[in-house]
Design a protein around this motif. Structure first.
Motif, PDB file in Angstrom:
ATOM      1  N   GLY A  52       0.793  -1.225   0.000  1.00 63.25           N
ATOM      2  CA  GLY A  52       0.000   0.000   0.000  1.00 63.25           C
ATOM      3  C   GLY A  52       0.824   1.272   0.000  1.00 63.25           C
ATOM      4  O   GLY A  52       0.270   2.362  -0.092  1.00 63.25           O
ATOM      5  N   ILE A  53       2.141   1.168   0.119  1.00 62.90           N
ATOM      6  CA  ILE A  53       3.010   2.342  -0.018  1.00 62.90           C
ATOM      7  C   ILE A  53       3.649   2.265  -1.396  1.00 62.90           C
ATOM      8  O   ILE A  53       4.414   1.329  -1.685  1.00 62.90           O
ATOM      9  N   GLU A  54       3.349   3.225  -2.246  1.00 61.88           N
ATOM     10  CA  GLU A  54       3.849   3.178  -3.623  1.00 61.88           C
ATOM     11  C   GLU A  54       5.307   3.593  -3.715  1.00 61.88           C
ATOM     12  O   GLU A  54       6.056   3.054  -4.526  1.00 61.88           O
ATOM     13  N   ASP A  55       5.720   4.544  -2.895  1.00 66.92           N
ATOM     14  CA  ASP A  55       7.106   5.011  -2.975  1.00 66.92           C
ATOM     15  C   ASP A  55       7.497   5.681  -1.661  1.00 66.92           C
ATOM     16  O   ASP A  55       6.644   6.270  -0.977  1.00 66.92           O
ATOM     17  N   VAL A  56       8.770   5.575  -1.307  1.00 65.89           N
ATOM     18  CA  VAL A  56       9.329   6.246  -0.129  1.00 65.89           C
ATOM     19  C   VAL A  56      10.611   6.933  -0.565  1.00 65.89           C
ATOM     20  O   VAL A  56      11.440   6.328  -1.255  1.00 65.89           O
ATOM     21  N   GLU A  57      10.776   8.170  -0.166  1.00 70.54           N
ATOM     22  CA  GLU A  57      11.977   8.921  -0.540  1.00 70.54           C
ATOM     23  C   GLU A  57      12.472   9.704   0.660  1.00 70.54           C
ATOM     24  O   GLU A  57      11.678  10.205   1.461  1.00 70.54           O
ATOM     25  N   VAL A  58      13.795   9.790   0.789  1.00 66.53           N
ATOM     26  CA  VAL A  58      14.416  10.581   1.852  1.00 66.53           C
ATOM     27  C   VAL A  58      14.789  11.927   1.262  1.00 66.53           C
ATOM     28  O   VAL A  58      15.472  12.001   0.233  1.00 66.53           O
ATOM     29  N   THR A  59      14.346  13.005   1.908  1.00 68.33           N
ATOM     30  CA  THR A  59      14.671  14.349   1.424  1.00 68.33           C
ATOM     31  C   THR A  59      15.352  15.155   2.520  1.00 68.33           C
ATOM     32  O   THR A  59      15.187  14.866   3.707  1.00 68.33           O
ATOM     33  N   GLY A  60      16.089  16.181   2.091  1.00 63.08           N
ATOM     34  CA  GLY A  60      16.751  17.071   3.047  1.00 63.08           C
ATOM     35  C   GLY A  60      17.654  16.311   3.999  1.00 63.08           C
ATOM     36  O   GLY A  60      18.256  15.290   3.639  1.00 63.08           O
ATOM     37  N   PRO A  61      17.747  16.759   5.234  1.00 61.60           N
ATOM     38  CA  PRO A  61      18.643  16.116   6.203  1.00 61.60           C
ATOM     39  C   PRO A  61      18.097  14.814   6.783  1.00 61.60           C
ATOM     40  O   PRO A  61      18.771  14.167   7.578  1.00 61.60           O
ATOM     41  N   GLY A  62      16.852  14.407   6.405  1.00 63.51           N
ATOM     42  CA  GLY A  62      16.357  13.139   6.940  1.00 63.51           C
ATOM     43  C   GLY A  62      14.845  13.015   7.022  1.00 63.51           C
ATOM     44  O   GLY A  62      14.338  12.266   7.854  1.00 63.51           O
ATOM     45  N   PHE A  63      14.119  13.704   6.170  1.00 64.24           N
ATOM     46  CA  PHE A  63      12.663  13.578   6.162  1.00 64.24           C
ATOM     47  C   PHE A  63      12.253  12.383   5.294  1.00 64.24           C
ATOM     48  O   PHE A  63      12.785  12.196   4.200  1.00 64.24           O
TER      49      PHE A  63
END
Length: 332
Positions: free
Chosen positions: A78-89
């Motif tokens: 059910g999670i299509e995509d996960v991405e890490v942005t910035g310092p750790g979001f």
């Protein structure tokens, strides 16, 4: 996956990463995680800063912690995509919500207020609390009571009785007796509609019986939801959960509601709930014209599904207004 499931999925990912040694044993597994819709221009649909909570005990940088969690969460159904942005979001992309899922999840029975007329989740009304807290300025009392309602709704065992972390700006002296001028509900709306540190703005728009004012629009949308149910009953049909393919904005707003309640309680920020209710109300007022049959049209499964969604929106609005300490009239 429903957005309301994301916080639990994130907590589970942290717990499993610690158990499997991917994160240091000293890493603290948070009991609750705040997940919020990303701001315009942001990445994905939802985001959480959980890696910053975990990083200190894990002895690692937030970005490294987020990378560990992202690998695990990418495998969640059910999670299509996960991405890490910035310092750790951590940022997530989820499938579009469906009407049956939105209605059947805890939004109606569990997360929205159990009893809009009172109960364990509620405090006495403001005027009854005056005697117990006579030193509190009017707005501080209104904000405090709303925050407590939010906290108790999100955590039945929460006994925190403090006001929000930010100082509460009082009502400006030039506004005079706002209760006498605008009425308790409209005055409370104005006091809760802006962050606690900002001075609330009062104006004649609070008294307007038109959709030009947000206060009227939210209560009117609730009344319209009740009207739709009554009108449908007169036509001989009732709500029935089913797929709705023409309610994208309303589905998104309802799916986000549990996360907004959690974030509003976590940040002690009633204004977040106010903004959410306006979003739900505006989406419902736009959607309402597609709910009932027109002319000689016979009620169909689509009409029943749309009616169920409109009824759900009305329940969300009623519960949200109750949290603000504001009446939700069934007719306006």
């Amino acid at each position: 996956m429903n957005p309301a499931d994301l916080p639990r999925a994130v907590v589970r990912a942290v717990r499993c990463a610690v158990a499997d040694g991917e994160l240091a044993a000293g890493a603290v597994v948070p009991e609750r995680v705040v997940v919020e819709r990303t701001r315009p221009g942001g990445v994905g649909d939802y985001a959480t800063p959980v890696a910053f909570q975990v990083a200190k005990g894990a002895g690692a940088r937030p970005h490294a912690v987020a990378q560990v969690l992202a690998r695990r969460l990418a495998q969640e159904p059910g999670i299509e995509d996960v991405e890490v942005t910035g310092p750790g979001f951590l940022c997530f992309v989820l499938p579009a919500p469906t009407a049956p899922d939105v209605i059947s999840r805890g939004i109606i029975d569990d997360i929205v207020i159990r009893d809009t007329r009172g109960g364990a989740a509620f405090l006495p009304p403001v005027d009854a609390a005056d005697a117990a807290h006579p030193a509190l300025e009017l707005r501080e009392r209104v904000v405090r009571d709303c925050v407590l309602r939010l906290l108790r709704t999100q955590d039945a065992g929460n006994t925190d009785t403090h006001t929000p972390a930010a100082p509460v700006a009082p009502v400006a002296k030039r506004d005079g007796d706002v209760i006498a001028r605008y009425g308790r509900d409209a005055a409370a709306w104005a006091m809760l509609a802006v962050p606690a540190k900002e001075t609330p703005a009062f104006g004649e728009v609070l008294l307007l019986q038109s959709e030009a004012g947000e206060f009227f629009r939210v209560r009117y949308a609730h009344a319209r939801a009740r009207d739709l149910v009554r009108n449908a009953a007169q036509l001989g049909f009732g709500p029935e959960a089913g797929d709705v393919d023409d309610a994208g904005a309303l589905l998104r707003a309802l799916a986000d509601h549990p996360l907004v309640l959690e974030a509003a309680a976590h940040h002690r920020a009633p204004e977040r709930l106010v903004r959410q209710l306006v979003e739900v109300a505006d989406a419902l007022l736009d959607f309402q014209y597609r709910v009932l049959p027109k002319g000689d049209e016979k009620p169909s499964a689509a009409h029943r599904a749309r009616l169920a969604l409109a009824e759900a929106a009305g329940t969300v609005l009623a519960g949200g207004l109750a949290l603000l300490g504001i009446d939700a009239p069934t007719r306006l």
